[in-house]
Design a protein around this motif. Sequence first.
Motif, PDB file in Angstrom:
ATOM      1  N   ASN A 171     -12.471 -10.920  -3.793  1.00  0.00           N
ATOM      2  CA  ASN A 171     -11.529 -12.003  -3.460  1.00  0.00           C
ATOM      3  C   ASN A 171     -10.252 -11.574  -3.005  1.00  0.00           C
ATOM      4  OD1 ASN A 171     -13.533 -14.018  -4.716  1.00  0.00           O
ATOM      5  ND2 ASN A 171     -13.254 -12.829  -6.183  1.00  0.00           N
ATOM      6  N   LEU A 172     -10.359 -10.892  -2.128  1.00  0.00           N
ATOM      7  CA  LEU A 172      -8.809 -10.125  -1.644  1.00  0.00           C
ATOM      8  C   LEU A 172      -8.022 -11.004  -0.877  1.00  0.00           C
ATOM      9  CD1 LEU A 172     -10.084  -6.634  -0.671  1.00  0.00           C
ATOM     10  CD2 LEU A 172      -9.670  -7.607  -2.966  1.00  0.00           C
ATOM     11  N   ASN A 173      -8.480 -11.762   0.323  1.00  0.00           N
ATOM     12  CA  ASN A 173      -8.022 -12.379   1.231  1.00  0.00           C
ATOM     13  C   ASN A 173      -6.892 -11.952   2.003  1.00  0.00           C
ATOM     14  OD1 ASN A 173      -5.161 -12.939  -0.376  1.00  0.00           O
ATOM     15  ND2 ASN A 173      -6.396 -14.427  -1.392  1.00  0.00           N
ATOM     16  N   ASP A 174      -5.851 -12.380   2.883  1.00  0.00           N
ATOM     17  CA  ASP A 174      -4.940 -11.709   3.689  1.00  0.00           C
ATOM     18  C   ASP A 174      -3.859 -11.173   2.874  1.00  0.00           C
ATOM     19  OD1 ASP A 174      -6.333 -12.690   5.992  1.00  0.00           O
ATOM     20  OD2 ASP A 174      -4.990 -14.550   6.112  1.00  0.00           O
ATOM     21  N   TYR A 175      -3.430 -11.696   1.651  1.00  0.00           N
ATOM     22  CA  TYR A 175      -2.313 -11.142   0.770  1.00  0.00           C
ATOM     23  C   TYR A 175      -3.003  -9.901   0.529  1.00  0.00           C
ATOM     24  CZ  TYR A 175       1.126 -10.566  -2.760  1.00  0.00           C
ATOM     25  OH  TYR A 175       2.116 -10.251  -3.458  1.00  0.00           O
ATOM     26  N   GLY A 176      -4.181  -9.659  -0.035  1.00  0.00           N
ATOM     27  CA  GLY A 176      -4.862  -8.263  -0.398  1.00  0.00           C
ATOM     28  C   GLY A 176      -4.650  -7.309   0.686  1.00  0.00           C
ATOM     29  N   VAL A 177      -4.862  -7.825   2.071  1.00  0.00           N
ATOM     30  CA  VAL A 177      -4.871  -6.777   3.074  1.00  0.00           C
ATOM     31  C   VAL A 177      -3.516  -6.275   3.105  1.00  0.00           C
ATOM     32  CG1 VAL A 177      -5.042  -6.374   5.739  1.00  0.00           C
ATOM     33  CG2 VAL A 177      -6.642  -7.885   4.137  1.00  0.00           C
ATOM     34  N   ARG A 178      -2.256  -7.151   3.046  1.00  0.00           N
ATOM     35  CA  ARG A 178      -1.084  -6.606   3.236  1.00  0.00           C
ATOM     36  C   ARG A 178      -0.870  -5.666   1.979  1.00  0.00           C
ATOM     37  NH1 ARG A 178      -0.351 -12.132   4.634  1.00  0.00           N
ATOM     38  NH2 ARG A 178       0.683 -12.763   2.889  1.00  0.00           N
ATOM     39  N   GLU A 179      -1.021  -6.091   0.756  1.00  0.00           N
ATOM     40  CA  GLU A 179      -0.954  -5.140  -0.397  1.00  0.00           C
ATOM     41  C   GLU A 179      -1.536  -3.756  -0.112  1.00  0.00           C
ATOM     42  OE1 GLU A 179       1.182  -5.865  -2.974  1.00  0.00           O
ATOM     43  OE2 GLU A 179       1.566  -7.380  -1.336  1.00  0.00           O
ATOM     44  N   LEU A 180      -2.617  -3.583   0.655  1.00  0.00           N
ATOM     45  CA  LEU A 180      -3.057  -2.362   0.840  1.00  0.00           C
ATOM     46  C   LEU A 180      -2.342  -1.422   1.897  1.00  0.00           C
ATOM     47  CD1 LEU A 180      -6.839  -3.326   0.894  1.00  0.00           C
ATOM     48  CD2 LEU A 180      -5.810  -1.800  -0.452  1.00  0.00           C
ATOM     49  N   GLN A 181      -1.394  -2.150   2.541  1.00  0.00           N
ATOM     50  CA  GLN A 181      -0.618  -1.433   3.772  1.00  0.00           C
ATOM     51  C   GLN A 181      -0.214  -0.009   3.148  1.00  0.00           C
ATOM     52  OE1 GLN A 181       2.129  -4.877   4.420  1.00  0.00           O
ATOM     53  NE2 GLN A 181       1.883  -4.114   6.622  1.00  0.00           N
ATOM     54  N   PRO A 182       0.414   0.140   2.030  1.00  0.00           N
ATOM     55  CA  PRO A 182       0.882   1.735   1.927  1.00  0.00           C
ATOM     56  C   PRO A 182      -0.260   2.779   1.814  1.00  0.00           C
ATOM     57  CG  PRO A 182       1.712   0.104   0.139  1.00  0.00           C
ATOM     58  CD  PRO A 182       0.734  -0.783   1.008  1.00  0.00           C
ATOM     59  N   CYS A 183      -1.616   2.390   1.630  1.00  0.00           N
ATOM     60  CA  CYS A 183      -2.485   3.488   1.707  1.00  0.00           C
ATOM     61  C   CYS A 183      -3.627   3.576   2.768  1.00  0.00           C
ATOM     62  CB  CYS A 183      -3.602   3.137   0.259  1.00  0.00           C
ATOM     63  SG  CYS A 183      -4.251   1.529   0.130  1.00  0.00           S
ATOM     64  N   PHE A 184      -3.375   2.756   3.871  1.00  0.00           N
ATOM     65  CA  PHE A 184      -4.178   2.757   5.111  1.00  0.00           C
ATOM     66  C   PHE A 184      -3.834   4.154   5.575  1.00  0.00           C
ATOM     67  CE2 PHE A 184      -3.936  -2.185   5.321  1.00  0.00           C
ATOM     68  CZ  PHE A 184      -5.329  -2.213   5.049  1.00  0.00           C
ATOM     69  N   SER A 185      -2.780   4.930   5.472  1.00  0.00           N
ATOM     70  CA  SER A 185      -2.554   6.178   6.108  1.00  0.00           C
ATOM     71  C   SER A 185      -3.731   7.148   5.440  1.00  0.00           C
ATOM     72  CB  SER A 185      -1.141   6.698   5.974  1.00  0.00           C
ATOM     73  OG  SER A 185      -0.995   7.014   4.410  1.00  0.00           O
ATOM     74  N   ARG A 186      -4.365   6.948   4.280  1.00  0.00           N
ATOM     75  CA  ARG A 186      -5.277   7.630   3.765  1.00  0.00           C
ATOM     76  C   ARG A 186      -6.861   7.168   4.030  1.00  0.00           C
ATOM     77  NH1 ARG A 186      -1.066   9.719   3.387  1.00  0.00           N
ATOM     78  NH2 ARG A 186       0.026  10.428   1.577  1.00  0.00           N
TER      79      ARG A 186
END
Length: 953
Positions: free
Chosen positions: A714-729
């Motif tokens: 149940n991540l929704n758009d906010y969850g995607v934004r919160e994942l931003q710091p680790c997309f480089s990995r």
Amino acid sequence: MEKQGHHEMQVVTADSQSHIKLLKIHRELLVTRIRNTQCLLDNLLENGYLSSEDVEIVCACPTQPDKVRKLLDLVQSKGEEVSEFFLFVLQQLADAYVDLRPWLVEISFSPSQIIQSKTVVNTDPVSRYTQKLRQQLGCDSKFMLCYAQKEELLLEETYMDTLMELMGFNNESLGSLSGLACLLDHSSGVLNEHGETVFVFGDAGVGKSMLLQRLQSLWASGRLAVEVKFFFHFRCRMFSCFKDSDTLCLQDLIFKHFCYPEQDPDEVFAFLLRFPQAVLFTFDGLDELHSDFDLSRVPDSCCPWEPAHPLVLLANLLSGRLLKGANKLLTARTGVEVPRQLLRKKVLLRGFSPSHLRTYAQRMFPERAAQDRLLEQLDANPNLCSLCAVPLFCWIIFRCFQHFLTAFEGSAQLPDCAVTLTDVFLLVTEVHLNRTQPRSLVQRNTRSPAETFRAGWRTLRALGQMAHRGMARSLFVFSQEEVQASELQEGDLQLGFLRALSEMGPEGGQQSYEFFHLTLQAFFTAFFLVVDDKMGTRELLRFFQEWVPPGEAATPSCYPPFLPFQCLGGGNPVRPEPFTKKDHFQFTNLFLCGLLAKARQKLLRHLVPAAALRRKRKVLWAHLFASLRSYLKSLPRLQSEGFSQVHAMPTFLWMLRCIYETQSQKVGRRAARGICANYLKLAFCNACSADCSALSFVLHHLRKQLALDLDNNNLNDYGVRELQPCFSRLTIIRLSVNQITDTGVKVLCEELTKYKIVTFLGLYNNQITDIGARYVARILDECRRLTHLKLGKNKITSEGGKCLAQAVKNSTSISDVGMWGNQIGDEGAKAFAEALRDHPSLSYLSLAFNGISTEGGKSLAQALQQNSSLTIFWLTKNELNDEVAESFAEMLKVNQTLKHLWLIQNQITAKGTAQLAEALQKNSSLTELCLNGNLIKPEEAKVFEDEKRLICF
């Protein structure tokens, strides 16, 4: 005589006769039905139609009929205008002369302009009493005392409707109620036609008392769309204040204990008895009565003048034996039962819905930016959001956010740093403790949080001691003896952390208490473990012991000596998930991490020595890191395609939440070292968007690349934004079934195109439209290592389909594209056909369930004649017919690469099947051609039995 008057009344009207003659003809009717001469005398005197002597003459008459006769004589003697005004008063004061309403209608009385300009004053005792009730209830309901009991808030600015649901006798749902007036609507939800009471129930804090206060306010201002002339509000607790020997009659209960009429109480009470349907009683909080009070066993009392104990009056009002036909509304907490024979309807209050919550946020935060930030954080954190379903806690949490806004100099945005659960509960505690300060009209509270906690140390410790004792035994309701053993004082019970309950005991009613919410008890438990000197490391870590699977070894040699048990040992893949139905332990652990965070040292250093805080912090961190490493090592590993994959469970998320609660980057870095696998699967873990904050808090410290599977959460758009710091990995990103919209896809596009390392992007079954499809197309264009793209079951049409097809055509890396369950239609199919021609890498394509018909199907078949990469092609559940089957048959004679072709659930008949079967004779590469669910009869399919690759059923 009355029958004769009634007959004349039908033929003699105000239009056909003079007003004097009307009074003469209907004299006896008026003498019989006018019960109040005072109103008439007051208005005739006020307008100069009668003198003081005339009034004295009328009042001197011995009986009421004599007074009416004398008044009629005087009025008629003074002329036509006075007679017309007399009738006008009768018409305007309809409540005072209720028995004359039908007569005034039948004679079609219509006053002249001159008479209409005259002032009519209502001095009727009943009407004046109604006016007094409206004034009293209007004042009583104008303000609501806020939860902290420090300020009064305007009800109009604070109140919000809640979800109301009609219930059956067995608490089955009968549908929702749309408004407060529907509570008193007798046309819907009626369970018992003979019942008299509408029963409203719900959990503590859900808004039962506020609902009644809102009803009062609406009635007092004339906005309640229900014909009610009298409104009497009682709190059930007042009935417990009477002695066993006390007796009252109904008139005294209503007048002496609620609102007394200024004149003629007997006349007002007689009106109540005559028109009970004009009365509304509300009784708030049946659960606050004596625990041994049983409505079904109260003696009957049906005489309104006979004295009885107030509880007997209450029970007989609810049953309808007294004032039968009056509206009665009773509230109580969930779990309180009311005898069925008393119930007219049952209504459950469910609190705030998401739409209520958003409306409430708009009211509390006028600035749009602040609203959005608040709602995003609530969406991200189901623990806070679930609390907000209870209006009482919603108000507290919103005030906490207002505090953070003020702390950041009134900025329109909340601080970027996370507002953790520990932050909220610390602020709740501070607000409540400040109630002990003397109130001042001119001086605001200037105590710092540290000073507030130091001043409330004794209270906090007592609450913590009781919470801890209960938590250790999974006990959530506390007796009077347990409260006293915790050294709580009477003032502590009034702070708002606890609520009183009534509990059955061997000696009758016994007062008991519970924390307002389970998380509040968990918070005080953690607080006690942190600040109490006697709490050693073993007690500190006690609630982490739930992570020990049953039967595991207690203390492995690899653990430090201070660890009294193994946190997550063993590699048994079938062991039950820890903490099942024990979230109160998890919350205690989470608050422990938050309170022992270094950032809290300044707040707590006046309560506990700094050395003790450091020692407990060191023990907790070591335990948490060992737990995390042990947990991941204990999980079964799957070696696949160069990945070491582990499927973590909700316990892992709880560990990350605890680490996140510390808000310490040092703690996050140490935790990251414990993650050894390079493929982390967290599918079906009930993860919420706030968990993405915790994930990023740890994962962005990784120095290696990682595959992350978060499907079906149940991540929704906010969850995607919160994942931003680790997309480089992240090289593999699986976010299917997570309520992600175009907004979240835009974030993915911006981040993934920065690093260009993604190889797998899974976004199946979200809420992506053509706008999001364009962002995905850009990812495909720029991320040249992307091989797998899953976009099935979204909301992509032909426009988005064409964008994606063009990106697929330009990609030399893509090998797998899933588009099942969109609506790209023939136009989108033609675009994918162009992408297929001579494509160098695409080996799997699903365009199933996409509304593709003849033209699109033929284009795809023709394009495959020039494709040598595709091996699997799914076109299930489209609208393909025999004409398309013929095109695919021609393609199969040429294409020797395709291995699996699914044309399931289309519109192909035996004719098209025969053409495909014939083509298979010239194709040696295809291993299966599935035609299940087409228009082929069983007897027709027998013709193709020899062709084993052709599957018809």
